[in-house]
Design an enzyme around this catalytic site. Structure first.
Site, mmCIF file in Angstrom:
data_model
loop_
_atom_site.group_PDB
_atom_site.id
_atom_site.type_symbol
_atom_site.label_atom_id
_atom_site.label_comp_id
_atom_site.label_asym_id
_atom_site.label_seq_id
_atom_site.Cartn_x
_atom_site.Cartn_y
_atom_site.Cartn_z
ATOM 1 C CB ILE A 206 -5.363 -6.500 0.013
ATOM 2 C CG1 ILE A 206 -6.191 -5.463 0.775
ATOM 3 C CG2 ILE A 206 -5.768 -6.575 -1.434
ATOM 4 C CD1 ILE A 206 -5.844 -4.048 0.354
ATOM 5 C CG HIS A 207 -2.266 -11.028 3.180
ATOM 6 N ND1 HIS A 207 -3.297 -11.746 2.612
ATOM 7 C CD2 HIS A 207 -1.206 -11.877 3.198
ATOM 8 C CE1 HIS A 207 -2.881 -12.959 2.304
ATOM 9 N NE2 HIS A 207 -1.606 -13.067 2.640
ATOM 10 N NE ARG A 208 -0.069 -13.222 -1.404
ATOM 11 C CZ ARG A 208 0.149 -14.152 -0.472
ATOM 12 N NH1 ARG A 208 1.211 -14.088 0.295
ATOM 13 N NH2 ARG A 208 -0.660 -15.146 -0.311
ATOM 14 N NE ARG A 241 2.917 -8.245 5.239
ATOM 15 C CZ ARG A 241 4.233 -7.988 5.277
ATOM 16 N NH1 ARG A 241 4.700 -6.816 4.932
ATOM 17 N NH2 ARG A 241 5.077 -8.907 5.651
ATOM 18 C CG ASP A 286 -3.385 -9.756 -1.702
ATOM 19 O OD1 ASP A 286 -3.895 -10.372 -0.734
ATOM 20 O OD2 ASP A 286 -2.785 -8.675 -1.562
#
Ligand code: UD1
Ligand code: UDP
Length: 382
Positions: A206-208, A241, A286
């Site tokens: 996940i990084h969005r 992130r 994502d």
């Protein structure tokens, strides 16, 4: 006369998309293919490792733009790439994907009337709140050659009024990389090294910003993954992130999602990540690229987003879009596990030769002879 082509890479997914293009260009006589790294991603695990594993040559230049707000980062790339263009004067600039550097480099080249080619053109999520969607629309509006991975992307471009003569359906160069490097990925035996049983674990990424920038949303996603891990171990390589957001939650926040079978690890190299995905029972993500790779590998994928710019991964692949509410994760995972294995269905032209097709089109573009006038420079660091 030599055709002088500048290929731009910037962030993790660009390397897999551009490596086959650079290789195919460099195999052709009469072409000088230079590699420009903007430096948008710069950690060893987000940049250098991919050059080594994909066998990509060191970049001719690294613009070292680093991180920043969208405006600052885009502006820095625009300015530094423009300076490089002024000195280097390539005949053509090739950009890939949908990151900030993609748009900035396309814009800098277009302003100098240097033709722009866009690899992975035409994808649309129709969600303008995603920074990538703006980058895609604007890059495609600037590009002279638009290389699409699938027929739906071609339709999107035609609907936007882009001249059909500029559009080339060539297939998916990210899948070229996958096909090429899968044997090496398997040989690394990543599942065994991570202590998980083949076919008996999940991989998550996940990084969005929509999933990780809001601490409440991120906490709920991590809690769902921790809960899933009580029935299926989960390997979670953490994007920088996301790592920064988890860190800012502090110890109390982190404790809420800690679980013995949720294996939180740093970002992985491409070969380990491919090897882990291929032997996974389930992938939760994502990421854009991961939706395509799981389709090619025949691994069930649950996408934690409201939209996808890659609908072919659902209609002809293994992907299921479950929306952004983390409450959907556990029921969707249970359904995927109950449904059992799924067959890989390779969309048309995801055959390992997209890079060659792109190079064949690029090779027909006119040369100005600028590379004959240029002095040799030494490679930059990654
Ligand atoms: C970018 C792309 C996104 C893509 C993703 C791939 C844009 C708008 N976003 O998102 O489309 O899916 O890359 O991974 O271009 N950081 C590091 N080390 C690095 C790189 C980043 O620590 O090597 C950290 C910094 O704190 C930085 C943050 O990650 O502020 C975000 O990096 P950035 O490149 O701005 O966006 P991504 O979230 O990586
Ligand atoms: N990837 C990787 N290591 C990881 C996570 C992803 O090598 O720990 C690879 C993945 O196989 C794919 C690419 O990175 O080739 C996707 O990049 P990312 O998810 O960062 O970006 P997106 O595709 O969402 O733009």
């Amino acid at each position: 006369m030599t055709l002088d082509i500048a290929c731009v890479v910037a962030a993790r997914p660009n390397f897999m998309k551009m490596a086959p293009v650079v290789e195919a260009l460099r195999a052709r006589p009469g072409i000088c293919a230079r590699l420009v790294h903007t430096g948008q991603h710069y950690d060893e695990a987000m940049s250098r490792v991919f050059f080594d594993e994909l066998g990509m040559p060191a970049p001719d230049v690294n613009l070292d733009v680093g991180s920043g707000s969208h405006a600052a980062q885009t502006a820095r790339v625009l300015e530094r790439f423009d300076e490089w263009l002024e000195a280097a004067r390539p005949d053509l600039v090739v950009v890939a994907g949908d990151v900030n550097s993609t748009l900035a480099c396309a814009l800098a080249a277009a302003k100098r009337a240097i033709p722009v080619a866009h690899v992975e053109s035409g994808l649309r999520s129709r969600d303008r709140a995603m920074p990538e969607e703006l980058n895609r629309i604007l890059t495609d509006a600037l590009a002279d050659l638009l290389f699409a991975t699938s027929a739906d992307a071609v339709q999107n471009l035609e609907r936007e009024g882009i001249d059909a003569a500029k559009i080339h359906l060539v297939g998916n160069s990210m899948i070229d990389s996958l096909r090429r490097h899968l044997p090496a990925a398997r040989a690394r035996r990543a599942p065994e090294r991570f202590g998980v049983e083949r076919g008996g674990y999940a991989v998550a990424t996940i990084h969005r910003p929509s999933n990780v920038d809001d601490p409440e949303q991120l906490s709920r996603v991590l809690e769902a993954l921790a809960a899933l891990s009580s029935s299926l171990p989960v390997v979670l390589p953490v994007h920088p992130r996301t790592a920064a957001r988890i860190e800012s939650m502090g110890a109390a926040g982190a404790a809420r999602h800690s679980a013995r079978r949720l294996l939180v690890v740093p970002p992985l190299g491409y070969l380990d990540f491919l090897g882990l995905m291929e032997a996974a029972r389930l992938v939760l993500t994502d990421s854009g690229g991961v939706q395509e790779e799981t389709t090619a590998l025949g691994v069930r994928c649950i996408t934690l987003r409201d939209t996808t710019e890659r609908p072919i991964t659902m209609t002809e692949g293994t992907n299921r879009l479950i929306g952004s509410d983390p409450a959907s994760i556990l029921p969707a995972a249970s359904e995927a596990l109950a449904a059992g294995p799924i067959e890989a269905r390779m969309p048309a032209l995801w055959d390992g030769y997209a890079g060659e097709r792109i190079a064949a089109v690029l090779a027909r573009q006119p040369a100005s002879g600028s590379s004959e006038r240029r002095e040799k420079t030494s490679p930059a660091t990654v």
